[in-house]
Design a protein around this motif. Structure first.
Motif, PDB file in Angstrom:
ATOM      1  N   ILE A 190       1.772 -25.960  18.462  1.00 17.70           N
ATOM      2  CA  ILE A 190       2.706 -26.541  17.494  1.00 17.70           C
ATOM      3  C   ILE A 190       3.432 -27.724  18.133  1.00 17.70           C
ATOM      4  O   ILE A 190       4.040 -27.599  19.201  1.00 17.70           O
ATOM      5  N   THR A 191       3.361 -28.868  17.484  1.00 14.82           N
ATOM      6  CA  THR A 191       3.990 -30.078  18.022  1.00 14.82           C
ATOM      7  C   THR A 191       5.093 -30.635  17.136  1.00 14.82           C
ATOM      8  O   THR A 191       5.833 -31.519  17.560  1.00 14.82           O
ATOM      9  N   ASP A 192       5.187 -30.154  15.891  1.00 13.84           N
ATOM     10  CA  ASP A 192       6.273 -30.638  15.032  1.00 13.84           C
ATOM     11  C   ASP A 192       6.733 -29.516  14.104  1.00 13.84           C
ATOM     12  O   ASP A 192       6.067 -28.487  13.940  1.00 13.84           O
ATOM     13  N   ALA A 193       7.896 -29.750  13.496  1.00 13.85           N
ATOM     14  CA  ALA A 193       8.518 -28.720  12.670  1.00 13.85           C
ATOM     15  C   ALA A 193       7.671 -28.366  11.455  1.00 13.85           C
ATOM     16  O   ALA A 193       7.681 -27.218  11.002  1.00 13.85           O
ATOM     17  N   ALA A 194       6.929 -29.327  10.926  1.00 15.56           N
ATOM     18  CA  ALA A 194       6.116 -29.069   9.730  1.00 15.56           C
ATOM     19  C   ALA A 194       5.117 -27.945   9.980  1.00 15.56           C
ATOM     20  O   ALA A 194       4.844 -27.132   9.084  1.00 15.56           O
ATOM     21  N   GLN A 195       4.571 -27.893  11.190  1.00 18.10           N
ATOM     22  CA  GLN A 195       3.614 -26.829  11.514  1.00 18.10           C
ATOM     23  C   GLN A 195       4.303 -25.468  11.566  1.00 18.10           C
ATOM     24  O   GLN A 195       3.773 -24.462  11.091  1.00 18.10           O
ATOM     25  N   LEU A 196       5.506 -25.441  12.146  1.00 20.59           N
ATOM     26  CA  LEU A 196       6.221 -24.171  12.244  1.00 20.59           C
ATOM     27  C   LEU A 196       6.651 -23.673  10.868  1.00 20.59           C
ATOM     28  O   LEU A 196       6.706 -22.469  10.621  1.00 20.59           O
ATOM     29  N   LYS A 197       6.888 -24.602   9.966  1.00 15.29           N
ATOM     30  CA  LYS A 197       7.316 -24.217   8.619  1.00 15.29           C
ATOM     31  C   LYS A 197       6.207 -23.523   7.833  1.00 15.29           C
ATOM     32  O   LYS A 197       6.471 -22.923   6.786  1.00 15.29           O
ATOM     33  N   GLN A 198       4.985 -23.594   8.315  1.00 13.50           N
ATOM     34  CA  GLN A 198       3.888 -22.879   7.667  1.00 13.50           C
ATOM     35  C   GLN A 198       3.912 -21.390   7.991  1.00 13.50           C
ATOM     36  O   GLN A 198       3.243 -20.595   7.333  1.00 13.50           O
ATOM     37  N   LEU A 199       4.688 -21.036   9.007  1.00  7.77           N
ATOM     38  CA  LEU A 199       4.788 -19.643   9.439  1.00  7.77           C
ATOM     39  C   LEU A 199       6.111 -19.052   8.956  1.00  7.77           C
ATOM     40  O   LEU A 199       6.993 -19.764   8.486  1.00  7.77           O
ATOM     41  N   ILE A 200       6.244 -17.742   9.071  1.00 11.16           N
ATOM     42  CA  ILE A 200       7.394 -17.037   8.506  1.00 11.16           C
ATOM     43  C   ILE A 200       8.260 -16.459   9.617  1.00 11.16           C
ATOM     44  O   ILE A 200       7.767 -15.758  10.503  1.00 11.16           O
ATOM     45  N   ALA A 201       9.551 -16.763   9.565  1.00 11.00           N
ATOM     46  CA  ALA A 201      10.516 -16.205  10.507  1.00 11.00           C
ATOM     47  C   ALA A 201      11.064 -14.888   9.956  1.00 11.00           C
ATOM     48  O   ALA A 201      11.205 -14.715   8.746  1.00 11.00           O
ATOM     49  N   GLY A 202      11.393 -13.977  10.850  1.00  8.84           N
ATOM     50  CA  GLY A 202      12.015 -12.716  10.456  1.00  8.84           C
ATOM     51  C   GLY A 202      13.450 -12.656  10.952  1.00  8.84           C
ATOM     52  O   GLY A 202      13.718 -12.986  12.106  1.00  8.84           O
ATOM     53  N   GLN A 203      14.370 -12.263  10.068  1.00  7.32           N
ATOM     54  CA  GLN A 203      15.781 -12.160  10.422  1.00  7.32           C
ATOM     55  C   GLN A 203      16.369 -10.882   9.833  1.00  7.32           C
ATOM     56  O   GLN A 203      15.809 -10.282   8.909  1.00  7.32           O
ATOM     57  N   GLY A 204      17.519 -10.489  10.371  1.00  2.06           N
ATOM     58  CA  GLY A 204      18.170  -9.282   9.891  1.00  2.06           C
ATOM     59  C   GLY A 204      18.875  -9.497   8.568  1.00  2.06           C
ATOM     60  O   GLY A 204      19.309 -10.605   8.239  1.00  2.06           O
ATOM     61  N   ARG A 205      18.983  -8.416   7.811  1.00  2.00           N
ATOM     62  CA  ARG A 205      19.631  -8.486   6.498  1.00  2.00           C
ATOM     63  C   ARG A 205      21.080  -8.940   6.631  1.00  2.00           C
ATOM     64  O   ARG A 205      21.844  -8.417   7.434  1.00  2.00           O
ATOM     65  N   GLY A 206      21.437  -9.965   5.850  1.00  2.00           N
ATOM     66  CA  GLY A 206      22.815 -10.434   5.836  1.00  2.00           C
ATOM     67  C   GLY A 206      23.157 -11.444   6.913  1.00  2.00           C
ATOM     68  O   GLY A 206      24.307 -11.900   6.975  1.00  2.00           O
ATOM     69  N   TRP A 207      22.197 -11.823   7.753  1.00  2.00           N
ATOM     70  CA  TRP A 207      22.496 -12.770   8.823  1.00  2.00           C
ATOM     71  C   TRP A 207      22.770 -14.154   8.247  1.00  2.00           C
ATOM     72  O   TRP A 207      22.095 -14.622   7.319  1.00  2.00           O
ATOM     73  N   THR A 208      23.754 -14.817   8.831  1.00  2.00           N
ATOM     74  CA  THR A 208      24.099 -16.180   8.428  1.00  2.00           C
ATOM     75  C   THR A 208      22.910 -17.120   8.554  1.00  2.00           C
ATOM     76  O   THR A 208      22.753 -18.074   7.766  1.00  2.00           O
ATOM     77  N   ASP A 209      22.035 -16.867   9.517  1.00  2.96           N
ATOM     78  CA  ASP A 209      20.913 -17.763   9.822  1.00  2.96           C
ATOM     79  C   ASP A 209      19.937 -17.926   8.654  1.00  2.96           C
ATOM     80  O   ASP A 209      19.268 -18.960   8.545  1.00  2.96           O
ATOM     81  N   ILE A 210      19.853 -16.921   7.801  1.00  5.35           N
ATOM     82  CA  ILE A 210      18.857 -16.957   6.724  1.00  5.35           C
ATOM     83  C   ILE A 210      19.053 -18.200   5.855  1.00  5.35           C
ATOM     84  O   ILE A 210      18.102 -18.938   5.558  1.00  5.35           O
TER      85      ILE A 210
END
Length: 308
Positions: free
Chosen positions: A142-162
């Motif tokens: 992965i060399t740019d953000a567009a590529q990472l955006k094709q994948l899915i991040a996992g976060q905890g329920r209610g986290w501000t980061d979501i």
């Protein structure tokens, strides 16, 4: 018999009179009941050290204090309710929550008073990625953000980061509890877990049963402004006022910076020593006046310009 009764009466009288001054003086002590999340001990230890620093700075002006650490397994919503009630808990430290509407602001202020002096130089916003070891080659390409955006991040329920990931058009699942994130990653429910640089290694150590299958991606990092603030029960404004005064003094005399270095210099040094791919995200809930838009703890050469 009379002598024994007389002695007992005298003893009870002495005990009662001995406790009255203690109780009276205890009323003059400002008691801070801090929620100790317990999942990232280094972070909690630092935050309590900052609280103690602020209270020591104001001992002359505000008197004695006591800090009670409450190690409780609570959801964030339950912790927020406890802070609002202001009895069992009356202070905790957490990222600044975005206020999207005036109603949001009124509801937050009815619950807690944010002390708007960042505690950790936005260190929680420096995010390393936990991935499946089998996906290392995919992530290393992965060399740019567009590529990472094709994948899915996992976060905890209610986290501000979501909301931050969604604002920056990253795919994110935020329906997990912290303790199920890693099993869900292995099950393929998402592709990576972004956690703060001060949390990733402790997380893998805590869930060592996954250490053979999961790893921290060594040379890619996300960054977004995520200031950590103290939030004090709205029922105790004098407690919030004292913390704010103490932190202001600690920031001005440099002792807050020195405490940060004492606790986190190793993490900062490690980030600076690696040639990183850094994707910078916007956090619409953080005012630009805080000066946290860029990852200031990284060397300039490790801080690519493109934004997602």
């Amino acid at each position: 018999m009379f002598t024994i009764k007389l002695l007992l009466a005298l003893l009870i009288s002495l005990l009662v009179h001995a406790t009255i001054p203690a109780c009276a003086s205890d009323k003059d002590v400002m008691v801070y009941r801090y929620w100790d999340w317990g999942i990232t001990p280094q972070r909690d230890d630092y935050q309590v050290a900052v609280l103690k620093l602020a209270l020591e700075k104001t001992r002359t002006s505000h008197g004695e204090y006591r800090i009670e650490r409450k190690l409780e397994t609570l959801s964030r919503s339950r912790a927020h309710r406890a802070i609002a009630q202001g009895e069992f808990l009356n202070i905790h430290a957490s990222p600044l929550r975005p206020l999207l509407t005036e109603q949001d602001r009124r509801e937050q202020l009815a619950e807690s008073i944010p002390v708007t002096i960042p505690l950790m130089k936005s260190l929680l916003g420096y995010r390393s990625l936990i991935i499946r070891r089998s996906d290392y080659e995919k992530f290393s390409g992965i060399t740019d953000a567009a590529q990472l955006k094709q994948l899915i991040a996992g976060q905890g329920r209610g986290w501000t980061d979501i909301g931050i990931y969604e604002h920056n058009e990253y795919q994110v699942r935020g329906d997990a509890e912290y303790f199920t994130l890693f099993s869900m990653l292995l099950a393929g429910r998402f592709d990576y877990i972004p956690l703060s640089v001060i949390e990733v290694n402790g997380a893998l150590s805590r869930f060592e049963q996954y250490s053979d299958s999961l790893m921290v991606l060594p040379d890619l990092m996300l960054y977004y402004p995520l200031p950590t603030l103290f939030h004090v029960s709205a029922k105790h404004p004098s407690l919030a006022d004292r913390v704010e005064q103490g932190l202001t003094q600690a920031r001005q005399d440099g002792s807050l910076d020195r405490l940060f270095e004492q606790h986190f210099s190793e993490h900062v040094h490690q980030m600076k020593s690696v040639k990183l791919r850094v994707f910078v995200l916007e956090n619409p809930g953080v005012p630009s006046t805080l000066g946290l838009d860029r990852p200031l703890l990284l060397n300039p050469q490790s801080n690519p310009k493109p934004r997602p």
